[in-house]
Structures are given as C-alpha cells and as structure tokens.
Design a protein around this motif. Structure first.
Motif, PDB file in Angstrom:
ATOM      1  N   GLN A  99      54.983  59.119  -3.064  1.00  0.00           N
ATOM      2  CA  GLN A  99      56.011  59.122  -4.108  1.00  0.00           C
ATOM      3  C   GLN A  99      57.385  58.819  -3.524  1.00  0.00           C
ATOM      4  OE1 GLN A  99      55.834  60.736  -7.553  1.00  0.00           O
ATOM      5  NE2 GLN A  99      53.680  60.227  -7.475  1.00  0.00           N
TER       6      GLN A  99
ATOM      7  N   LEU B  91      65.795  64.863   6.541  1.00  0.00           N
ATOM      8  CA  LEU B  91      65.038  66.099   6.708  1.00  0.00           C
ATOM      9  C   LEU B  91      63.951  65.867   7.752  1.00  0.00           C
ATOM     10  CD1 LEU B  91      64.563  67.120   2.981  1.00  0.00           C
ATOM     11  CD2 LEU B  91      66.283  67.917   4.587  1.00  0.00           C
ATOM     12  N   ALA B  92      63.612  66.954   8.465  1.00  0.00           N
ATOM     13  CA  ALA B  92      62.568  66.833   9.476  1.00  0.00           C
ATOM     14  C   ALA B  92      61.233  66.605   8.786  1.00  0.00           C
ATOM     15  CB  ALA B  92      62.511  68.097  10.317  1.00  0.00           C
ATOM     16  N   GLU B  93      60.348  65.880   9.443  1.00  0.00           N
ATOM     17  CA  GLU B  93      59.059  65.538   8.864  1.00  0.00           C
ATOM     18  C   GLU B  93      58.271  66.793   8.471  1.00  0.00           C
ATOM     19  OE1 GLU B  93      58.508  62.692   7.880  1.00  0.00           O
ATOM     20  OE2 GLU B  93      56.390  62.797   7.356  1.00  0.00           O
TER      21      GLU B  93
ATOM     22  N   LEU C  93      62.463  53.841   8.274  1.00  0.00           N
ATOM     23  CA  LEU C  93      61.517  54.450   7.337  1.00  0.00           C
ATOM     24  C   LEU C  93      60.302  53.549   7.162  1.00  0.00           C
ATOM     25  CD1 LEU C  93      63.890  55.838   4.571  1.00  0.00           C
ATOM     26  CD2 LEU C  93      62.498  57.148   6.167  1.00  0.00           C
TER      27      LEU C  93
ATOM     28  N   ARG D  31      57.042  71.575   3.011  1.00  0.00           N
ATOM     29  CA  ARG D  31      57.796  72.227   1.933  1.00  0.00           C
ATOM     30  C   ARG D  31      57.928  71.321   0.726  1.00  0.00           C
ATOM     31  NH1 ARG D  31      61.291  75.203   5.308  1.00  0.00           N
ATOM     32  NH2 ARG D  31      63.208  74.916   4.163  1.00  0.00           N
ATOM     33  N   TYR D  32      58.493  70.131   0.924  1.00  0.00           N
ATOM     34  CA  TYR D  32      58.808  69.279  -0.225  1.00  0.00           C
ATOM     35  C   TYR D  32      57.553  68.685  -0.859  1.00  0.00           C
ATOM     36  CZ  TYR D  32      63.764  69.713   0.645  1.00  0.00           C
ATOM     37  OH  TYR D  32      65.016  70.226   0.776  1.00  0.00           O
ATOM     38  N   ALA D  33      56.613  68.256  -0.054  1.00  0.00           N
ATOM     39  CA  ALA D  33      55.402  67.656  -0.622  1.00  0.00           C
ATOM     40  C   ALA D  33      54.430  68.737  -1.075  1.00  0.00           C
ATOM     41  CB  ALA D  33      54.743  66.735   0.398  1.00  0.00           C
TER      42      ALA D  33
ATOM     43  N   PHE E 235      67.082  54.620  -4.008  1.00  0.00           N
ATOM     44  CA  PHE E 235      65.886  53.828  -4.275  1.00  0.00           C
ATOM     45  C   PHE E 235      65.809  53.396  -5.722  1.00  0.00           C
ATOM     46  CE2 PHE E 235      65.016  56.283  -0.527  1.00  0.00           C
ATOM     47  CZ  PHE E 235      64.414  55.364   0.309  1.00  0.00           C
TER      48      PHE E 235
ATOM     49  N   ARG F  56      60.147  59.642   0.160  1.00  0.00           N
ATOM     50  CA  ARG F  56      60.970  58.703   0.925  1.00  0.00           C
ATOM     51  C   ARG F  56      62.432  59.131   0.882  1.00  0.00           C
ATOM     52  NH1 ARG F  56      60.519  52.373   0.190  1.00  0.00           N
ATOM     53  NH2 ARG F  56      60.193  52.946  -1.971  1.00  0.00           N
ATOM     54  N   VAL F  57      62.853  59.593  -0.305  1.00  0.00           N
ATOM     55  CA  VAL F  57      64.238  60.051  -0.447  1.00  0.00           C
ATOM     56  C   VAL F  57      64.492  61.237   0.488  1.00  0.00           C
ATOM     57  CG1 VAL F  57      65.899  61.097  -2.026  1.00  0.00           C
ATOM     58  CG2 VAL F  57      64.482  59.191  -2.800  1.00  0.00           C
TER      59      VAL F  57
ATOM     60  N   ARG G  11      63.024  61.910   3.264  1.00  0.00           N
ATOM     61  CA  ARG G  11      63.114  61.406   4.640  1.00  0.00           C
ATOM     62  C   ARG G  11      64.454  60.719   4.850  1.00  0.00           C
ATOM     63  NH1 ARG G  11      57.181  59.147   4.285  1.00  0.00           N
ATOM     64  NH2 ARG G  11      56.046  60.941   5.114  1.00  0.00           N
TER      65      ARG G  11
ATOM     66  N   ILE H  41      71.910  70.693   6.392  1.00  0.00           N
ATOM     67  CA  ILE H  41      71.375  70.228   7.672  1.00  0.00           C
ATOM     68  C   ILE H  41      72.456  69.528   8.500  1.00  0.00           C
ATOM     69  CG2 ILE H  41      69.737  68.692   8.807  1.00  0.00           C
ATOM     70  CD1 ILE H  41      68.059  68.797   6.332  1.00  0.00           C
TER      71      ILE H  41
ATOM     72  N   ALA I 212      54.891  71.739  -2.028  1.00  0.00           N
ATOM     73  CA  ALA I 212      55.316  72.449  -3.233  1.00  0.00           C
ATOM     74  C   ALA I 212      54.803  71.743  -4.482  1.00  0.00           C
ATOM     75  CB  ALA I 212      56.837  72.554  -3.279  1.00  0.00           C
ATOM     76  N   ASN I 213      54.638  70.437  -4.387  1.00  0.00           N
ATOM     77  CA  ASN I 213      54.131  69.676  -5.525  1.00  0.00           C
ATOM     78  C   ASN I 213      52.612  69.696  -5.603  1.00  0.00           C
ATOM     79  OD1 ASN I 213      56.293  67.905  -7.034  1.00  0.00           O
ATOM     80  ND2 ASN I 213      56.946  68.122  -4.911  1.00  0.00           N
TER      81      ASN I 213
ATOM     82  N   THR J  24      61.324  58.927 -10.267  1.00  0.00           N
ATOM     83  CA  THR J  24      60.494  59.568  -9.249  1.00  0.00           C
ATOM     84  C   THR J  24      61.254  59.818  -7.946  1.00  0.00           C
ATOM     85  OG1 THR J  24      59.698  57.387  -8.603  1.00  0.00           O
ATOM     86  CG2 THR J  24      58.326  58.614 -10.114  1.00  0.00           C
ATOM     87  N   SER J  25      62.566  59.558  -7.945  1.00  0.00           N
ATOM     88  CA  SER J  25      63.333  59.740  -6.717  1.00  0.00           C
ATOM     89  C   SER J  25      63.692  61.195  -6.455  1.00  0.00           C
ATOM     90  CB  SER J  25      64.636  58.942  -6.776  1.00  0.00           C
ATOM     91  OG  SER J  25      64.384  57.601  -6.482  1.00  0.00           O
ATOM     92  N   LEU J  26      63.533  62.034  -7.463  1.00  0.00           N
ATOM     93  CA  LEU J  26      63.877  63.441  -7.273  1.00  0.00           C
ATOM     94  C   LEU J  26      62.602  64.271  -7.272  1.00  0.00           C
ATOM     95  CD1 LEU J  26      66.923  63.559  -9.694  1.00  0.00           C
ATOM     96  CD2 LEU J  26      66.980  63.685  -7.207  1.00  0.00           C
ATOM     97  N   ASN J  27      62.619  65.311  -6.446  1.00  0.00           N
ATOM     98  CA  ASN J  27      61.454  66.181  -6.329  1.00  0.00           C
ATOM     99  C   ASN J  27      61.335  67.037  -7.592  1.00  0.00           C
ATOM    100  OD1 ASN J  27      59.488  68.003  -5.536  1.00  0.00           O
ATOM    101  ND2 ASN J  27      60.177  67.978  -3.412  1.00  0.00           N
TER     102      ASN J  27
ATOM    103  N   PHE K 229      60.212  60.302  -4.087  1.00  0.00           N
ATOM    104  CA  PHE K 229      61.066  61.419  -3.655  1.00  0.00           C
ATOM    105  C   PHE K 229      60.755  61.857  -2.231  1.00  0.00           C
ATOM    106  CE2 PHE K 229      58.064  64.842  -4.022  1.00  0.00           C
ATOM    107  CZ  PHE K 229      57.271  64.545  -5.112  1.00  0.00           C
TER     108      PHE K 229
ATOM    109  N   GLN L 179      66.889  61.399  12.560  1.00  0.00           N
ATOM    110  CA  GLN L 179      67.080  62.420  11.526  1.00  0.00           C
ATOM    111  C   GLN L 179      68.554  62.798  11.402  1.00  0.00           C
ATOM    112  OE1 GLN L 179      64.264  65.504  12.509  1.00  0.00           O
ATOM    113  NE2 GLN L 179      62.564  64.301  11.703  1.00  0.00           N
TER     114      GLN L 179
ATOM    115  N   VAL M 162      59.821  69.660  -8.492  1.00  0.00           N
ATOM    116  CA  VAL M 162      59.709  71.121  -8.509  1.00  0.00           C
ATOM    117  C   VAL M 162      60.919  71.840  -7.914  1.00  0.00           C
ATOM    118  CG1 VAL M 162      57.196  71.025  -8.498  1.00  0.00           C
ATOM    119  CG2 VAL M 162      58.415  71.289  -6.354  1.00  0.00           C
ATOM    120  N   PHE M 163      61.943  71.092  -7.504  1.00  0.00           N
ATOM    121  CA  PHE M 163      63.144  71.745  -6.986  1.00  0.00           C
ATOM    122  C   PHE M 163      64.329  71.497  -7.914  1.00  0.00           C
ATOM    123  CE2 PHE M 163      61.451  71.147  -2.395  1.00  0.00           C
ATOM    124  CZ  PHE M 163      60.665  72.275  -2.545  1.00  0.00           C
TER     125      PHE M 163
END
Lengths: 621, 313
Positions: free
Chosen positions: B209, B220-222, A73, B228-230, A118, B213-214, B216, A141, B232-233, A123-126, B211, A107, A128-129
């Motif tokens: 942010q 999940l595919a880039e 990463l 989708r994930y970024a 982390f 990195r989380v 990735r 997946i 959406a925000n 901030t580790s969770l998105n 999340f 992946q 909006v989901f």
C-alpha cells in the motif's frame, strides 16, 4: 499569475550556485522472473535550490523509478541501482551520494531533507492512525520534539496547508477526510521537517480538476515561501506547463530531452517531445471552430484524413431524447436495513442527442454523469423520466424488448483491463454480441469479426490472442470493436480514454471520430477532461450535483460559459501552455454539498433560461 | 451502538434456530430417553409409564417449549450417564476446555503472527518458502496425528509433560497447565499454520500500500514500518479469522481431548454421543454453539477498537 521575468532572473542567478541534486548516468535494474529488466538507464539531470523540475513521460517511461531512486525507496519495489550517482547537497553543505548511503543515513535524510508526496491521497495515509500521529511521527524522529511541541507544530502545518478546522482534524482518522483534504495532510506531512527538496509523484492525478488547481497552487506557494526545490513527476503536459521551471522528458527509461519550460513547449528539439505535445488537447484551442476536430498525431497522418463530422446541423434527426431523468440510490440503515435516505445521483436531467453527433456530459467525481449514462442503457434503473431512443421509451420496455433494444445501444467502459474477460480469445469476445443477437454465424461471422478488427486498426493476428497480451490502447480498441459489432446507433463512452496515455488517447479519440463520420454513430461521451470534451463534442452538458447546470452547443458553452460552476471549472483546468499560467493564490472552490437527502424529499424541478439559441443555463433556485 | 444491537439480535435468532435444530435432530434419533434409562430389556408397561411421567408423549412443540424454558431458567435437566445435573457438569467441563482452547489460541497467534510477517517481508525468498511449506505441512496433517507425535515425543521419550489426564486449574494451576499443554499444542499447530498463511497474505497486501511507502519516505525505521504501521492494519483481519477458528477448535477438541483423555467439553460430548445421553447431547451442542458465537462477537468488538473505519459505520 507568476511574474515570468523575475522568475527567469531567479533561475539565471541560480546557475552559479551549486546544484541541490545532480543525477548522473543513473541505471536501475529490476529482477523479474524473465530476467533483469532495466527500469531507467543513463539518466542525468540536476535540480537547483528553489527550482521546480518536472519529469514528464508516459507510463513505463521510468519517471517514478527515478524519483524513488532519489529516496532509495526503489529497493523496496525490487529495484537495484547498478550505475551512476545521485549527489545531494545536504543542509550542512556537505555533498553526499545517495547511492552509497547506508540505511541509517537514508533514514535521517528521508522525510527530513527530502520530503515526498505520492499519487493516491486515498491510500497515502495509514487508515488506523490519527492524523496527529501521522503528522507528528516524522517531527519526533527527526527533530526530537516532545509530543506537545510536535502537536503544536502539526497544528501549524495543517493551518499552512489551509485545512478548515485544523484542531478537529488532528483527532480524526483518514477516512473522515475528503480526497482533497487528505492530499493536503500528505503535503503537510512531507513539509513537516522543512525539506530542501520535495518530490511530488503525480500528486494531483487522482484528484478532481478544481482540487487539482488548489493543490498545485498550494505546492507552488509553499515552494516560494520556503525556498525549497520541487521535483515534480507527472504525465500531464498541462500540469508541467503550469508548474515547471525546467522540464525533463522521459521515454522508455531514458531522458529524451531537457530544457527550460519555454524551450520545451515552444522549440522542442526531439521528435518524441513534439509528438507528445501535439497529442495534448489544449483548452481554448477550439475557439471559433464549430465542428469537432481530430487530434493531431505527428508522423502518423491518418489516410485518408478524417472528415470531421459537420457542424451542428439543426435539421438532423434526434436519436436520443431524455426527459426529466431522475436516478436515486437507497441508503440502507438501522437494524432492519431499511432505506433511510436516498442518494440523488441524477436529478431531473433532460437533453437530446442527434444522429451522428457527440454530446458530452462533463463534471467532477460524484456529479452523476456515469449514473446518467448507465440509467439510459438501463444498467441501473432510473426512478422517473423518459428515455426515447429511436421512437421507443427505453424505460417502458419489458425484459425481452429491452434485450432487443440493447442491439442499438452499446457501451465502452473506462478500464479496458477490467472490461475484457481475461479467459477468452479476443475474437470470441468481439463475436459475442453478434452471436447473442443471432445476427450472423459460421464463416460469415469470422469475416465480420476480422473486418471489425480492421475497422479499429488492430492486426488480424490479434484475433486469437488473449487480453493480457495487449496494451491498454489496444484493449480499448477491442472494446470499441465489440461495441460497434451490432451496428448500434448510440454508444455511451464512459471515460473511455481516461486510463490511456496521451498519445494513445489521441489515437483512440481519432478512431472514435472516424467511426462516427463513417457509420453515423451518436456518442454520449462521459468525461471529466474539459480539453478532450472541447475537442470531440458537438454539444456539452455540464453536470453538478446530479443536474445539468449548463447545456448547449460546444462552442457556446466553452466560449461563453454562463453558469458559475461552468466558469469555475474552466478556471481550474490547467492549460498546456507555459504562457498561460494561472496559479491563483487564493483559489477557493466551494466543496460539493452532499447529494444525500431524507426519504420523501422532492427537490425542485430543473428550470432553464435559454441565453442563446440552444444554450440553456440552470436557473438558480 | 446500533451495530452491537444488530449483532445481539442476530445471535439470539441464530441460537433459536440452533435450539430448534438440535432438539429436532435428537428427536429423530432412534431410541428415546425412557429406553435409555430403563434399558432395552425392560417391562413395556413400566416403560410406557415412565414415558408418560417424563412427558415424552406430549406433542413436539410442548416438549420443545419445556426444554427451552428449562434452558432459560437454568434448569438444564440431568445427564443420564453421569447422573449429575447437566448445568453443573457443563460449567466444570467448559472451564477445562477453555483452558486448552485459550492456550492453543495463544500458542498459535504467538507463532503465526511473527512467522507470517517474516514471510511477507521476505516475500518470494527462502524465508517465505520455509514458512509457507511448514504452514502447508501443519494444515495438511490432522490434529490427532500431531497429538500422537507429541505424546510420543514429549511424553514418552522426553517425559516433559503428562500424556493424559486433567487437573482442575482452580486448585492446581501449574499442574493444570502441564496437563493442558500437549492437547493445546496439538490443537494449535493446525491453527497456527492457517493463521500464518492468513497473516502472510494480509501483510503482503498491506506492505504494497501507498501509506507504507509514505511511512518509509518519512524516514521511519523499517522495524517501525513493518511491526507497527503495517501490522496495526493486519491485526484486525487476522483476529477475525482467529475468532472464526474458535468454532473449528471446539470441533477438534472432541478428537484431541479423547486422545489425551482430557476430561473437557470435547470428551463430554463424545461420551454423550456414545451413550445416547439425549439431554446432554442437546445441552452440549447448544453451549458449544453459544460459546462460538460469543467469541465471534467479542472478536468483532475488538475489531472496532483496532479499526476506526468500522467504528462510525
């Protein structure tokens, strides 16, 4: 407490097995505007199956770069692995080199065979989901589960990390969960596919100490139940002592020393490791000592040695006397933005601080310790109460008198990056309070500022520099110079050393103690760190939900804690000694109730029992 | 619910203020309605009579009351220039203008979002430079300039689209789109540049942010992580800015519609101003303000759908 003997046996038997991970001669470079910067170099270590390896180091040591490289990463942060190998033993038994894996293979491995947690649970969770979506995406997946199967699995995961009401959590969004719960979700996410290796990068640094204790116990339990290995990245030696089987000490991108946890803590070979360990205050090491003591700093014995401020002297004059201080913040709501409720930040707090002494307010996030300090300086206005400083009630002062009174009360803030103006020279910032109170000018002013720089042990060549040219510890020294410029009597230090690396923290603490001894300063020391508080204070007030629940001489509070909250706080603090492991299986600290009350709610007054001379404990209501 | 009530209340208040201001300003303008109707050379006695019969001698408060009462009951008065009821005129022109405003918004978003994301993903590399400099170009040049360029290129040289005129979308939808396309494109270019920069900066912040990195680290595919994930925000803030730009669009249509001789709200406002058609000026200003505010309300409500954090607040 873990059975140390069986654990050693376990580690020994693993030596014959193949390592799960072996890092060899890793070198990572970053491209910056100033050319190539080496993040880590020549880093080698290995992780056995089922083992916890802690990588410890101060900021800039390259510990995070190492862990991010294992997941590849590091590339997303502009890094490049230029040398070395990162061998990983896959579930299939096949050895692979992460350095040469392609995107598809990485992946497949990320989140499946290596999970990662982390630092920032907030901030580790998105945002909006839903929690469900974030818990299930990895499962779908990697394991190809259907939505229903994944949901069932997610529910199991939430139960295994012991989140209350797991069914409801699935439908919730991250902002509806507390920090501790979010970190549990993040751990559940990392554990979803039962990885063989869990990388935890400072997973508890942003959490309160009771929640930290719970999370550490959780990681330890999951590790033992699933037999997975853990790579634990931290700056906190106490956490290392509690968690590690083996330790890798890093400094400026290099491995300084590695060994078993006992070896590192008891017979460290390298100078750096010894210095690092010396700088860490250990809770309980001040037992039997009445007066605060300077921190040990190896290699740099202060000359002359600091005369620690003498033991509590009952005859000393009282400088600050706070009586029934109450601070509330309005909660606005409705169409007309009227006050609909109040946050009871500080609730009927009383204490006194003597000349030349340090009183610490200690407690967790939201306990009101910072609001209390700010109310005393009238940076925020209290609701009721009296604040007597040197014969004046600060709360009754008019604007002009208050301005004059501020000469005697100064503050040092937590973040030295934010508390200095980036556009002004350091000498101007230190001179500002002197000019503000017309204390001196011209040549004399320059001399005074230069002396202040000497006083906080900053070279005079820094006078004309700007804040960005300094490190965090140096900036905090400037902030201290600014605070003592007007010869104040009281200094409120709000988490003044929390943002600093441990060795720098020790130096700054010593500077503060030295200034106290020389200038007779009184400190109101606000901190969440029990071990630091034990080291520096004459008296301690433990705060919980806006009130002081226990107040008294430091020795009394630390050696004979009476209030249940003080006791649980002591229990939760990790100790920087692998022989004192306290990984309690069923740690369950009560969550802090809300401090928000409806308008007109008048809580009971704080009533105390004096259990020993000067040692007060809040009477249960 | 309280949030929506709050918003509606503030809209009503703002509309009231706008009505006062438009009425006040048009009253201060020299030359009154009676003079407009009868001309400057007319008989002073007849003029006075007409003033009296139109109620122009009444106190300002009464005239304002009559006007706002009419607005609320659907009696918007007659246009002096077009000799038509204003309400009828406005409905027809709003339809025409909405078509180009919506089209320009669609064009702008459809280009800006991918371009902005692309720039954010390749931050500080050539892709970013290309996207940023073209955005700068789009923002720096006024929309009538783009209008002229388009007329020259697409209408004169290539002949793909008509250079001027208007067709009613209710009757000939295809032809209406053809007529609306160039004005919409001219309007959309500036907007697109603005939104590209906005998307880029929002996405840049989000991609840093934890999340992300989380996501990735989960494997999940880039593509999924970014789109989708970024995204959406990012979509909420971008939509809000796009919504605020509707006001700017309604200002710009005055120039662009006049340039393309496209008979919509902008063109109408221009005619009203040119001919001092006071009742029409008042009505158009009021309607444009109302439309802008309503769009912003709709955008904010959409934001509620996208971002759960505001839903509870």
């Amino acid at each position: 407490m873990l059975d140390r003997k069986s654990e050693t046996l376990n580690t020994a038997s693993n030596h014959s097995a193949q390592p799960l991970v072996s890092v060899e001669n890793l070198r990572v470079e970053f491209d910056t505007d100033d050319g190539i910067v080496v993040g880590v170099e020549n880093v080698s270590f290995s992780i056995m199956p089922g083992e916890t390896v802690c990588v410890v180091g101060e900021s800039g040591s390259g510990k995070s770069v190492t862990s991010l490289s294992l997941m590849r990463l590091v590339e997303f942060g502009g890094g490049r692995i230029t040398k070395g190998s990162l061998r990983f033993n896959r579930a299939s038994g096949e050895m692979m080199d992460v350095v040469h894996a392609d995107t598809a293979l990485m992946q497949e491995i990320r989140g499946n065979e290596i999970g990662m947690i982390f630092q920032e649970p907030m901030t580790s969770l998105n945002p909006v989901f839903t929690i469900e979506r974030q818990l299930t995406d990895g499962l779908r997946i990697h394991k190809g589960l259907s939505q229903e199967a994944a949901r069932a699995m997610a529910l199991e995961l939430l139960k295994s990390v012991r989140i209350p009401e797991p069914e409801r959590r699935l439908k919730q969004y991250p902002h509806e969960l507390s920090g501790g719960m979010r970190q549990r979700v993040v751990i559940a996410m990392a554990m979803a596919c039962e990885p063989r290796l869990l990388i935890a990068d400072e997973p508890t640094t942003a959490l309160d100490v009771t929640i930290q204790a719970e999370i550490l116990a959780l990681i330890d339990r999951l590790k033992r139940e699933n037999g997975m290995a853990v790579l634990f990245i931290t700056h906190d030696m106490a956490v290392v002592a509690q968690m590690a089987d083996r330790v890798v000490v890093m400094y400026r991108g290099n491995v300084v020393e590695q060994g078993t946890v006992d070896q590192i803590f008891e017979t460290p070979r390298e100078e750096y490791t010894r210095a690092l360990l010396a700088a860490v205050p250990k809770l309980g090491e001040m037992r039997g000592k009445a007066a605060p003591e300077p921190m040990r700093i190896l290699g740099a014995e202060p000359t002359p040695p600091i005369q620690p401020s003498v033991a509590q002297d009952l005859d000393r004059e009282v400088l600050l006397n706070v009586k029934n201080l109450t601070t509330r913040f309005p909660v606005k709501g409705g169409v007309l933005r009227r006050t609909v409720a109040n946050v009871h930040a500080v609730e009927d707090v009383s204490f006194s601080l003597k000349v030349g002494e340090t009183l610490s307010l200690v407690g967790e996030t939201g306990c009101g310790k910072s609001s209390c300090g700010r109310s005393i300086l009238r940076l925020i206005e209290a609701y009721t109460g009296e604040i007597w400083l040197d014969g004046q009630d600060i709360r009754k002062l008019g604007a002009t008198e208050l301005r004059q009174a501020r000469r005697n009360m100064q503050m040092i803030f937590q973040d030295p990056f934010a508390s200095l103006n980036p556009f002004r020279r350091l000498q101007d910032q230190v001179a500002e309070p002197l000019l503000n109170f017309h204390l001196t000018s011209g040549r004399e002013l320059e001399d005074r500022v230069a002396h202040l720089f000497d006083r906080v042990e900053l070279p005079r060549s820094f006078l004309r520099r700007y804040p960005h040219e300094l490190s965090g510890g140096q900036r905090q020294r400037v902030a201290i110079a600014r605070a003592i410029a007007t010869n104040p009597k009281l200094i409120v230090a709000d988490e003044a050393v929390s943002a600093l690396d441990v060795s720098v923290q020790a130096q700054v603490l010593n500077l503060l103690m030295e200034l106290q001894a020389d200038l007779g300063l009184s400190f109101l020391f606000i901190s969440h760190d029990m071990a630091v508080v034990e080291r520096v204070s004459h008296s301690v007030g433990v705060m919980y939900l806006g009130r002081i629940v226990e107040l008294g001489p430091r020795q009394a509070v630390f050696e004979d804690p009476r209030h249940p909250y003080t006791k649980s706080l002591m229990l939760a603090v990790p100790i920087a000694d692998p022989r004192q492991r306290r990984m309690h299986e069923n740690l369950k600290f009560k969550p802090v109730p809300s401090p928000i009350f409806p308008l007109g709610h008048e809580p009971e007054r704080s009533a105390y029992d004096e259990v020993a001379p000067g040692h007060y404990v809040l009477r249960p209501s | 619910m309280t949030y929506i009530l709050n918003r509606l209340l503030s809209i009503v208040l703002t509309l009231f203020l706008i009505s006062v201001i438009t009425f006040g300003v048009t009253n201060i303008l020299p030359g009154d309605v009676a003079t407009m109707i009868m001309g400057t050379q007319s008989n002073p006695a007849a003029l006075a009579g007409l003033r009296e019969s139109l109620g122009l001698n009444d106190p300002v408060i009464m005239r304002y009351g009559r006007w706002i009462g009419g607005l609320l009951t659907g009696d918007w008065g007659h246009s002096l220039v077009f000799k038509q009821p204003i309400a009828e005129l406005l409905i027809q022109k709003i339809k025409a203008s909405s078509l180009i405003v919506i089209m320009s918004m669609v064009i702008a978003l459809a280009c800006a979002v991918p371009l902005g994301v692309w720039a954010a993903v390749h931050r500080n590399r050539w892709q970013d430079t290309v996207s940023s400099s073209s955005a700068l170009l789009g923002i720096s040049l006024p929309d009538f300039f783009w209008g002229i360029v388009m007329i020259l290129l697409f209408a004169r040289t290539l002949g793909w689209f008509p250079s001027s005129g208007f067709a009613d979308p209710a009757q000939e939808f295809g032809r209406a789109l053809m007529h609306a396309f160039l004005p919409a494109l001219a309007l959309g270019l500036g907007l697109m540049a603005h939104l590209t920069r906005m998307t880029r900066s929002t996405m840049t912040g989000i991609l840093e942010q934890e999340f992300i990195r989380v996501s990735r680290a989960k494997g999940l595919a880039e593509r999924t992580v970014v789109w989708r994930y970024a995204l959406a925000n990012a979509i909420g803030p971008v939509m809000t800015v796009a919504g605020l730009q509707v006001g700017y669009l309604f200002g710009s249509i005055i120039v662009v519609e006049t340039l393309f001789n496209y008979t919509g709200m902008g063109w109408l406002t221009y005619q009203a101003l040119l001919n001092r058609d006071v009742p029409l000026i008042q009505a158009t200003v009021f309607v444009i303000a109302a439309v802008v505010m309503l769009t912003n309300l709709i955008v904010d409500l959409l934001y509620l759908l996208v971002d759960p954090r505001i839903r509870l607040g």
